[in-house]
Design a protein around this motif. Structure first.
Motif, mmCIF file in Angstrom:
data_model
loop_
_atom_site.group_PDB
_atom_site.id
_atom_site.type_symbol
_atom_site.label_atom_id
_atom_site.label_comp_id
_atom_site.label_asym_id
_atom_site.label_seq_id
_atom_site.Cartn_x
_atom_site.Cartn_y
_atom_site.Cartn_z
ATOM 1 N N GLU A 51 0.958 -1.067 0.110
ATOM 2 C CA GLU A 51 -0.157 -0.113 0.043
ATOM 3 C C GLU A 51 0.939 1.090 0.069
ATOM 4 O O GLU A 51 1.525 1.401 0.944
ATOM 5 N N GLY A 52 0.944 1.920 -1.130
ATOM 6 C CA GLY A 52 1.751 2.843 -1.291
ATOM 7 C C GLY A 52 3.349 2.603 -1.201
ATOM 8 O O GLY A 52 3.538 1.690 -2.057
ATOM 9 N N LYS A 53 3.904 3.004 -0.383
ATOM 10 C CA LYS A 53 5.308 2.566 -0.175
ATOM 11 C C LYS A 53 5.660 1.545 0.844
ATOM 12 O O LYS A 53 6.963 1.198 1.182
ATOM 13 N N LYS A 54 4.694 1.030 1.729
ATOM 14 C CA LYS A 54 4.677 0.094 2.592
ATOM 15 C C LYS A 54 4.256 -1.150 2.211
ATOM 16 O O LYS A 54 3.549 -1.524 1.655
ATOM 17 N N PHE A 55 4.877 -2.159 2.955
ATOM 18 C CA PHE A 55 4.646 -3.618 2.496
ATOM 19 C C PHE A 55 4.580 -4.076 4.086
ATOM 20 O O PHE A 55 4.955 -3.948 5.050
ATOM 21 N N PHE A 56 3.154 -5.270 3.924
ATOM 22 C CA PHE A 56 3.047 -5.990 5.008
ATOM 23 C C PHE A 56 2.906 -7.478 4.408
ATOM 24 O O PHE A 56 2.467 -7.526 3.307
ATOM 25 N N TYR A 57 3.217 -8.378 5.253
ATOM 26 C CA TYR A 57 3.162 -9.700 5.092
ATOM 27 C C TYR A 57 2.087 -10.475 5.948
ATOM 28 O O TYR A 57 2.160 -10.359 6.950
ATOM 29 N N LYS A 58 1.278 -11.205 5.059
ATOM 30 C CA LYS A 58 0.358 -12.043 6.035
ATOM 31 C C LYS A 58 0.779 -13.412 5.960
ATOM 32 O O LYS A 58 0.870 -13.750 4.801
ATOM 33 N N ILE A 59 1.040 -14.181 7.016
ATOM 34 C CA ILE A 59 1.768 -15.234 7.096
ATOM 35 C C ILE A 59 0.897 -16.198 7.800
ATOM 36 O O ILE A 59 0.540 -15.934 8.895
ATOM 37 N N GLU A 60 0.658 -17.312 7.094
ATOM 38 C CA GLU A 60 0.067 -18.453 7.664
ATOM 39 C C GLU A 60 1.043 -19.526 8.408
ATOM 40 O O GLU A 60 1.991 -19.808 7.618
ATOM 41 N N LEU A 61 0.857 -19.711 9.669
ATOM 42 C CA LEU A 61 1.984 -20.521 10.331
ATOM 43 C C LEU A 61 1.248 -21.950 10.814
ATOM 44 O O LEU A 61 -0.058 -21.686 11.275
ATOM 45 N N LYS A 62 1.674 -22.901 10.810
ATOM 46 C CA LYS A 62 1.250 -24.405 11.136
ATOM 47 C C LYS A 62 2.358 -24.980 12.241
ATOM 48 O O LYS A 62 3.427 -24.816 11.846
ATOM 49 N N LYS A 63 1.756 -25.607 13.159
ATOM 50 C CA LYS A 63 2.346 -26.458 14.080
ATOM 51 C C LYS A 63 1.496 -27.819 14.609
ATOM 52 O O LYS A 63 0.510 -27.297 15.104
ATOM 53 N N LEU A 64 1.697 -28.763 13.930
ATOM 54 C CA LEU A 64 0.723 -29.918 14.508
ATOM 55 C C LEU A 64 -0.582 -29.641 13.996
ATOM 56 O O LEU A 64 -0.939 -29.529 13.108
ATOM 57 N N LEU A 65 -1.457 -29.555 15.291
ATOM 58 C CA LEU A 65 -2.655 -29.251 14.949
ATOM 59 C C LEU A 65 -3.105 -27.860 15.217
ATOM 60 O O LEU A 65 -4.381 -27.591 15.082
ATOM 61 N N GLU A 66 -2.268 -27.073 15.112
ATOM 62 C CA GLU A 66 -2.491 -25.780 15.445
ATOM 63 C C GLU A 66 -2.079 -24.647 14.187
ATOM 64 O O GLU A 66 -1.047 -24.945 13.370
ATOM 65 N N GLU A 67 -2.697 -23.527 14.088
ATOM 66 C CA GLU A 67 -2.536 -22.772 12.951
ATOM 67 C C GLU A 67 -2.796 -21.423 13.194
ATOM 68 O O GLU A 67 -3.662 -21.187 14.288
ATOM 69 N N GLN A 68 -1.875 -20.453 13.047
ATOM 70 C CA GLN A 68 -2.008 -18.973 13.317
ATOM 71 C C GLN A 68 -1.670 -18.268 12.127
ATOM 72 O O GLN A 68 -1.031 -18.579 11.027
ATOM 73 N N LYS A 69 -2.338 -16.991 12.136
ATOM 74 C CA LYS A 69 -2.093 -16.174 11.112
ATOM 75 C C LYS A 69 -1.693 -14.942 11.576
ATOM 76 O O LYS A 69 -1.946 -14.462 12.736
ATOM 77 N N VAL A 70 -0.602 -14.463 10.996
ATOM 78 C CA VAL A 70 0.083 -13.083 11.656
ATOM 79 C C VAL A 70 0.398 -12.282 10.473
ATOM 80 O O VAL A 70 0.648 -12.465 9.290
ATOM 81 N N ILE A 71 0.042 -10.977 10.936
ATOM 82 C CA ILE A 71 0.436 -9.719 9.914
ATOM 83 C C ILE A 71 1.939 -9.087 10.497
ATOM 84 O O ILE A 71 1.897 -8.729 11.631
ATOM 85 N N VAL A 72 2.844 -9.126 9.444
ATOM 86 C CA VAL A 72 4.000 -8.385 9.884
ATOM 87 C C VAL A 72 4.401 -7.499 9.013
ATOM 88 O O VAL A 72 4.491 -7.515 7.745
ATOM 89 N N ASP A 73 4.900 -6.310 9.463
ATOM 90 C CA ASP A 73 5.416 -5.052 8.490
ATOM 91 C C ASP A 73 6.629 -5.448 8.118
ATOM 92 O O ASP A 73 7.397 -6.213 8.400
ATOM 93 N N GLN A 74 7.148 -4.491 7.006
ATOM 94 C CA GLN A 74 8.603 -4.807 6.258
ATOM 95 C C GLN A 74 9.813 -4.654 7.068
ATOM 96 O O GLN A 74 10.688 -5.115 7.192
ATOM 97 N N ASN A 75 9.373 -3.908 8.463
ATOM 98 C CA ASN A 75 10.528 -3.938 9.414
ATOM 99 C C ASN A 75 10.605 -4.956 10.392
ATOM 100 O O ASN A 75 11.131 -5.106 11.399
ATOM 101 N N GLY A 76 9.487 -5.920 10.281
ATOM 102 C CA GLY A 76 9.585 -7.123 11.269
ATOM 103 C C GLY A 76 8.627 -6.863 12.378
ATOM 104 O O GLY A 76 8.684 -7.674 13.416
ATOM 105 N N LYS A 77 7.702 -5.792 12.497
ATOM 106 C CA LYS A 77 7.051 -5.568 13.637
ATOM 107 C C LYS A 77 5.724 -6.109 13.421
ATOM 108 O O LYS A 77 5.022 -6.067 12.305
ATOM 109 N N ILE A 78 5.175 -6.938 14.440
ATOM 110 C CA ILE A 78 3.519 -7.675 14.362
ATOM 111 C C ILE A 78 2.938 -6.577 14.361
ATOM 112 O O ILE A 78 2.834 -5.677 15.124
#
Length: 144
Positions: free
Chosen positions: A112-139
């Protein structure tokens, strides 16, 4: 009971009217020209109208993309599917520190503009999480 059913039907109809599939001939020339100029190698192109914006889903080299454009052809937001190996080091470091034992399952990059965000789906055995992290690594709590 009839009121609940009527309410549900109205919600369904209003939801369907919010996003409408459209043909290429219904896309304004300014929007189509901006898209074709920016993404000449796009395949499997599908257009929708969402409120005041034009939404286009397409592939480039077998990767999913989604783009939101104004009626004048200005790009509002661009979503691109990524491989986990393409994540910036700052984002990977954040994931390693905060999500030990999880593996990266799916990654989308939003611009969006000059900013980047990453939507990441993570899995561990039976658990799943979604996290948004900006380009600098901030959740981020920004939801897409």
């Amino acid at each position: 009971m009839k009121k609940i059913l009527l309410f549900a039907v109205c919600l369904l109809i209003s939801g369907l009217s919010y996003a409408q599939d459209i043909t290429v001939s219904e896309v304004p020339p300014a929007v189509l020209n901006a898209f074709n100029k920016s993404f000449p190698k796009a395949t499997r192109v599908e257009w929708e109208r969402k409120g005041d914006l034009y939404n286009v889903e397409f592939d480039i080299a077998r990767r999913d993309h989604e783009l939101w454009l104004t009626s004048k052809g200005g790009i509002v937001k661009h979503k691109k599917e990524l491989r986990s190996s393409e994540l910036p080091a700052a984002v990977l470091n954040t994931l390693k520190q905060n999500y030990k034992g999880f593996r990266i399952d799916d990654v989308d990059r939003y611009e969006e503009g000059k900013k980047f965000f990453y939507k990441i789906e993570l899995k561990k055995l039976l658990e799943e999480q979604k996290v948004i992290v900006d380009q600098n690594g901030k959740i981020s709590n920004k939801i897409y």
